[in-house]
Write an enzyme that holds these catalytic residues in place. Structure first.
Site, PDB file in Angstrom:
ATOM      1  N   ASP A  13       0.874  -1.166  -0.238  1.00  0.00           N
ATOM      2  CA  ASP A  13       0.146   0.140   0.000  1.00  0.00           C
ATOM      3  C   ASP A  13       0.751   1.145  -0.041  1.00  0.00           C
ATOM      4  O   ASP A  13       1.867   1.279   0.597  1.00  0.00           O
ATOM      5  CB  ASP A  13      -0.945  -0.150   1.205  1.00  0.00           C
ATOM      6  CG  ASP A  13      -2.223   0.828   1.160  1.00  0.00           C
ATOM      7  OD1 ASP A  13      -2.350   1.602  -0.012  1.00  0.00           O
ATOM      8  OD2 ASP A  13      -2.837   0.975   2.162  1.00  0.00           O
ATOM      9  N   ASN A  61     -10.341  -2.627  -6.590  1.00  0.00           N
ATOM     10  CA  ASN A  61      -9.516  -1.703  -7.414  1.00  0.00           C
ATOM     11  C   ASN A  61      -9.931  -1.318  -8.611  1.00  0.00           C
ATOM     12  O   ASN A  61      -9.897  -0.434  -9.209  1.00  0.00           O
ATOM     13  CB  ASN A  61      -8.098  -2.001  -7.502  1.00  0.00           C
ATOM     14  CG  ASN A  61      -7.238  -2.003  -6.105  1.00  0.00           C
ATOM     15  OD1 ASN A  61      -6.588  -2.871  -5.901  1.00  0.00           O
ATOM     16  ND2 ASN A  61      -7.805  -1.160  -5.387  1.00  0.00           N
TER      17      ASN A  61
HETATM   18  C1  FPP Z   1      -1.757   0.275  -3.595  1.00  0.00           C
HETATM   19  O1  FPP Z   1      -1.434   1.420  -3.404  1.00  0.00           O
HETATM   20  C2  FPP Z   1      -1.241  -0.477  -4.375  1.00  0.00           C
HETATM   21  C3  FPP Z   1      -1.946  -0.914  -5.645  1.00  0.00           C
HETATM   22  C4  FPP Z   1      -3.349  -0.955  -5.802  1.00  0.00           C
HETATM   23  C5  FPP Z   1      -1.383  -1.574  -6.711  1.00  0.00           C
HETATM   24  C6  FPP Z   1      -0.138  -2.835  -6.355  1.00  0.00           C
HETATM   25  C7  FPP Z   1       0.421  -2.778  -7.452  1.00  0.00           C
HETATM   26  C8  FPP Z   1       1.831  -2.719  -7.481  1.00  0.00           C
HETATM   27  C9  FPP Z   1       2.856  -2.533  -6.264  1.00  0.00           C
HETATM   28  C10 FPP Z   1       2.752  -2.899  -8.471  1.00  0.00           C
HETATM   29  C11 FPP Z   1       3.232  -3.947  -9.304  1.00  0.00           C
HETATM   30  C12 FPP Z   1       2.885  -5.371  -8.732  1.00  0.00           C
HETATM   31  C13 FPP Z   1       3.304  -6.338  -9.159  1.00  0.00           C
HETATM   32  C14 FPP Z   1       2.986  -7.750  -8.444  1.00  0.00           C
HETATM   33  C15 FPP Z   1       3.882  -6.691 -10.585  1.00  0.00           C
HETATM   34  P1  FPP Z   1      -2.427   2.691  -3.652  1.00  0.00           P
HETATM   35  O2  FPP Z   1      -2.152   3.198  -5.124  1.00  0.00           O
HETATM   36  O3  FPP Z   1      -3.575   2.538  -2.936  1.00  0.00           O
HETATM   37  O4  FPP Z   1      -1.538   3.978  -2.805  1.00  0.00           O
HETATM   38  P2  FPP Z   1      -2.487   4.958  -2.105  1.00  0.00           P
HETATM   39  O5  FPP Z   1      -3.144   4.423  -1.035  1.00  0.00           O
HETATM   40  O6  FPP Z   1      -1.340   5.866  -1.618  1.00  0.00           O
HETATM   41  O7  FPP Z   1      -3.210   5.650  -3.054  1.00  0.00           O
END
Ligand code: FPP
Length: 236
Positions: A13, A61
């Protein structure tokens, strides 16, 4: 190093916030986050961890802006394609959990190819949760269970039921790490984490590094895992 978890699961996250504080677009955070996954896998392997599971995309998501969803789907596909050679060389078995049928078809192909081509490996197990939600997993499991006419609901055990979960051939996670300061499971592996140790850090996922990971493992080593049983010392 003290006791090492067999299976570590990650709630990655803070990609968006990492980008925001730097005045960068959100996708920069995701791009950087994907590079961190590779680094963490190397460290996990090096330290004797056998299973790593990453929550990459929750079912919820999908309600993000279309441009972010399509960026992430492309990122996952590119990640799997680029990284497959390393997985084969290192004899890593790949799995994906979640409702995969709703993912873009190219990504489904890439996932299927990697799953099929790594079934023979057992050195390390990498699982990525995509379009995953624990509640949907349970509904999906019950649906399949009810289709099986040989199941006797009266005598059903957890061991029987778990065969219907996406994680049927994975051990339960011993340690779940969530980055970015949020302290909740957000519908991730709810049943499988019944006895998991939880570790929360304020660090955003793109900044999560070896030092942080080793701290989490060390902290895990200090936890007393009773799994619902009485501690021997209490009996003394
Ligand atoms: C949460 O951060 C993250 C995600 C929804 C995406 C996770 C994906 C990755 C780490 C990239 C690649 C992964 C693989 C396995 C190739 P957020 O966007 O919700 O962050 P925020 O809460 O700060 O908005």
């Amino acid at each position: 190093m003290s006791r090492i978890p067999v299976h570590v699961a990650f709630i990655m996250d803070g990609n968006g916030r990492w980008a925001q504080v730097r005045g960068l677009p959100r996708h920069e955070g995701h791009r950087r986050g994907a590079a961190v996954v590779k680094k963490i896998l190397r460290i996990a392997e090096k330290n004797g961890i056998k299973y790593a599971t990453f929550f990459a995309f929750s079912s919820e998501n999908f309600s993000r802006p279309e441009s972010e969803v399509s960026f992430l789907m492309n990122l996952f596909e590119r990640f799997l394609k680029k990284y497959s050679k390393t997985l084969w060389e290192k004899e890593v078995r790949f799995r994906a959990i979640g409702n995969l049928s709703q993912l873009p078809i190219n990504l489904q192909f890439a996932i299927e190819k990697l799953i099929q081509s790594t079934t023979c490996f057992d050195k390390f197990h990498l699982t990525i949760a995509l379009n995953y939600g624990a509640r949907s997993e349970v509904i999906h499991a019950i649906g399949n269970l009810l289709k099986n006419e040989n199941v006797s609901v009266e005598n059903l055990t957890w061991e029987d039921f778990k065969q219907y979960l996406y994680t049927k051939d994975l051990p339960d996670p011993d340690l779940i790490i969530r980055t970015s300061g949020e302290q909740r499971l957000s519908n991730f592996l709810l049943l499988q984490s019944a006895y998991a140790e939880l570790y929360f850090t304020k660090t955003y996922w793109p900044d999560f590094n070896e030092k942080e990971f080793l701290l989490a493992i060390e902290d895990y080593g200090t936890r007393e895992r009773r799994m619902g049983k009485i501690n021997d010392k209490t009996n003394d």
